[in-house]
Write an enzyme that holds these catalytic residues in place. Structure first.
Site, PDB file in Angstrom:
ATOM      1  N   ASP A 185       1.908   3.989   3.074  1.00  0.00           N
ATOM      2  CA  ASP A 185       0.870   4.856   2.487  1.00  0.00           C
ATOM      3  C   ASP A 185       1.500   6.007   1.679  1.00  0.00           C
ATOM      4  O   ASP A 185       1.538   5.942   0.454  1.00  0.00           O
ATOM      5  CB  ASP A 185      -0.037   5.402   3.607  1.00  0.00           C
ATOM      6  CG  ASP A 185      -1.467   5.688   3.162  1.00  0.00           C
ATOM      7  OD1 ASP A 185      -1.817   5.318   2.033  1.00  0.00           O
ATOM      8  OD2 ASP A 185      -2.227   6.267   3.959  1.00  0.00           O
ATOM      9  N   ASP A 186       1.937   7.044   2.352  1.00  0.00           N
ATOM     10  CA  ASP A 186       2.523   8.235   1.713  1.00  0.00           C
ATOM     11  C   ASP A 186       3.706   8.677   2.588  1.00  0.00           C
ATOM     12  O   ASP A 186       3.590   9.667   3.334  1.00  0.00           O
ATOM     13  CB  ASP A 186       1.486   9.367   1.633  1.00  0.00           C
ATOM     14  CG  ASP A 186       0.170   8.898   1.014  1.00  0.00           C
ATOM     15  OD1 ASP A 186       0.098   8.784  -0.220  1.00  0.00           O
ATOM     16  OD2 ASP A 186      -0.769   8.607   1.790  1.00  0.00           O
ATOM     17  N   GLU A 197     -10.934   3.613   7.224  1.00  0.00           N
ATOM     18  CA  GLU A 197      -9.912   4.570   7.665  1.00  0.00           C
ATOM     19  C   GLU A 197     -10.677   5.733   8.307  1.00  0.00           C
ATOM     20  O   GLU A 197     -10.667   5.884   9.519  1.00  0.00           O
ATOM     21  CB  GLU A 197      -9.059   5.034   6.478  1.00  0.00           C
ATOM     22  CG  GLU A 197      -7.950   6.021   6.846  1.00  0.00           C
ATOM     23  CD  GLU A 197      -7.288   6.671   5.608  1.00  0.00           C
ATOM     24  OE1 GLU A 197      -7.894   6.681   4.518  1.00  0.00           O
ATOM     25  OE2 GLU A 197      -6.170   7.212   5.763  1.00  0.00           O
ATOM     26  N   HIS A 211       1.175   4.974  -2.280  1.00  0.00           N
ATOM     27  CA  HIS A 211       0.710   5.859  -3.365  1.00  0.00           C
ATOM     28  C   HIS A 211       1.948   6.487  -4.009  1.00  0.00           C
ATOM     29  O   HIS A 211       2.739   7.121  -3.306  1.00  0.00           O
ATOM     30  CB  HIS A 211      -0.197   6.950  -2.811  1.00  0.00           C
ATOM     31  CG  HIS A 211      -1.428   6.414  -2.148  1.00  0.00           C
ATOM     32  ND1 HIS A 211      -2.655   6.352  -2.786  1.00  0.00           N
ATOM     33  CD2 HIS A 211      -1.617   5.893  -0.915  1.00  0.00           C
ATOM     34  CE1 HIS A 211      -3.541   5.826  -1.957  1.00  0.00           C
ATOM     35  NE2 HIS A 211      -2.942   5.541  -0.813  1.00  0.00           N
ATOM     36  N   HIS A 227       0.849  -1.211   0.000  1.00  0.00           N
ATOM     37  CA  HIS A 227       0.000   0.000   0.000  1.00  0.00           C
ATOM     38  C   HIS A 227       0.877   1.251   0.000  1.00  0.00           C
ATOM     39  O   HIS A 227       1.285   1.742   1.049  1.00  0.00           O
ATOM     40  CB  HIS A 227      -0.922  -0.029   1.225  1.00  0.00           C
ATOM     41  CG  HIS A 227      -1.978   1.025   1.215  1.00  0.00           C
ATOM     42  ND1 HIS A 227      -3.327   0.740   1.221  1.00  0.00           N
ATOM     43  CD2 HIS A 227      -1.897   2.377   1.221  1.00  0.00           C
ATOM     44  CE1 HIS A 227      -4.030   1.851   1.217  1.00  0.00           C
ATOM     45  NE2 HIS A 227      -3.184   2.873   1.225  1.00  0.00           N
TER      46      HIS A 227
HETATM   47  N1  ADE Z   1      -4.627   8.902  -0.940  1.00  0.00           N
HETATM   48  C1  ADE Z   1      -3.380   8.962  -0.478  1.00  0.00           C
HETATM   49  N2  ADE Z   1      -3.324   8.607   0.810  1.00  0.00           N
HETATM   50  C2  ADE Z   1      -4.596   8.319   1.187  1.00  0.00           C
HETATM   51  C3  ADE Z   1      -5.193   7.889   2.392  1.00  0.00           C
HETATM   52  N3  ADE Z   1      -4.494   7.677   3.511  1.00  0.00           N
HETATM   53  N4  ADE Z   1      -6.530   7.705   2.403  1.00  0.00           N
HETATM   54  C4  ADE Z   1      -7.256   7.914   1.306  1.00  0.00           C
HETATM   55  N5  ADE Z   1      -6.734   8.315   0.141  1.00  0.00           N
HETATM   56  C5  ADE Z   1      -5.418   8.516   0.081  1.00  0.00           C
HETATM   57 ZN    ZN Z   2      -3.703   4.837   0.947  1.00  0.00          ZN
END
Ligand code: ADE
Ligand code: ZN
Length: 329
Positions: free
Chosen positions: A274-275, A196, A15, A13
């Site tokens: 995630d990011d 989430e 992005h 996961h």
């Molecule tokens: N896009 C990037 N990170 C995200 C996240 N944590 N939740 C939803 N969309 C996302």
């Molecule tokens: Zn995500």
């Protein structure tokens, strides 16, 4: 390099745009004479107040990624970082919305640039990347249909999955059933962000209407023990990103995060970032925090890697190759 850095990791996961180092985006902005100063704080990190603001900052950063070459360079930069933290297999969310505005012809160009970069990264850093085409929930169901078409037309090889990210409070999973049906018919693995910002019902709806095998986050399932039992029995895999959840304020700290309880309840959990630059994290740091908060050790991380390997959206040969790498380390 610490033991935890070396520990071989699979990340399901991530992005791609959200993994862009702030310096990379600032550099692009300078080259293209775009003023993006508002999205950075004094130290040069991304600045956002809360989840909706995070999405705005994320999308603002994407505006300077305008060519296939930009995405090529981004894939290389991101995979170099991932590999430095012991990641041997990664799946990244790719959004045709940010690669040519959802236009299929443009998407093909962006995709071939990213695929080429992934090949280079494999040769240079030993990391394998697969792409998961992702629609953005708050861009709406019509848009998602177009993104599903991009996914359908480019499924196979590098593109192995389809997903949905974005603002979970907008629309309903049912509205995206058409897009997911199209992706399923194209043979893609399916995942959806849910649980989430939405509660257990959001997870249930994603499972029911989108037929996904994996849930992005899914952590708020913990609020409903019947759902937790179901996830465990059905083998639904959660792509848990604890550092992201803590950074965005979903949980006040690591010890309050439900990942350990979910795992102890028999739910298949995997760990991702995630990011990462947005949340000041790395895969090594996620592992460190799990060690500190829940006393996870080498055996737990080896088990997590096997869970991710089984859940990965890749072909049998790739799975066997990654299994061999895991065995050898
Ligand atoms: N896009 C990037 N990170 C995200 C996240 N944590 N939740 C939803 N969309 C996302
Ligand atoms: Zn995500």
């Amino acid at each position: 390099m610490t033991e935890l850095t070396r520990q071989p990791k699979l990340e399901l996961h991530l992005h791609l745009e959200g993994a862009a180092p702030p310096a990379f985006i600032r550099d692009m902005a300078r080259k293209k004479s775009v003023d993006l100063s508002r999205i950075f704080e004094a130290q040069g990190n991304y600045a956002y107040r809360d989840f909706p603001d995070f999405l705005r900052v994320y999308e603002a950063a994407c505006t300077v990624l305008t060519t296939p070459q930009d995405f090529h360079d981004l894939v290389l930069a991101v995979l170099e970082q991932s590999a430095a933290h012991g990641v041997i297999y990664s799946e990244t969310f790719l959004s045709p919305d940010f690669c040519g505005g959802g236009d299929l012809l443009a998407w093909r160009d962006y995709l071939s640039a990213m695929d080429a970069a992934a090949e280079q990264a494999k040769a240079r850093f030993g990391i394998t990347l697969r792409g998961c085409v992702t629609c953005i929930r708050h861009f709406g169901p019509e848009n998602a249909r177009q993104i599903a078409l991009c996914a359908q037309e480019t499924a196979g090889g590098f593109i192995t999955g389809f997903g949905i990210a974005g603002d979970e409070s907008q629309f309903h999973p049912q509205d995206f059933a058409y897009a997911f049906d199209a992706a399923r018919e194209a043979g893609l693995g399916l995942t959806a962000h849910a649980g989430e910002w939405g509660g257990p019902d959001s997870v249930r709806a994603a499972l029911e209407h989108l037929g996904v095998s994996r849930i992005g986050h899914g952590v708020r399932a913990i609020e409903d023990s019947t759902l937790v039992d179901y996830l465990a029995r059905a083998g639904v895999v959660l792509e848990v990103c604890p550092g992201s959840n803590v950074a965005l304020g979903l949980y006040p700290d690591w010890t309050s995060h439900p990942v350990n309880k979910l795992r102890r309840a028999g739910v298949a959990v995997t760990i991702s970032t995630d990011d990462p630059p947005f949340f000041h994290t790395t895969m090594t740091q996620e592992y460190q925090r799990l060690t500190q908060a829940f006393d996870w050790g080498e055996n737990d991380f080896a088990a997590i890697a096997q869970t991710a390997l089984a859940a990965a959206f890749c072909d049998a040969d790739t799975r066997a190759e990654i299994a061999k790498t895991l065995e050898a380390t």
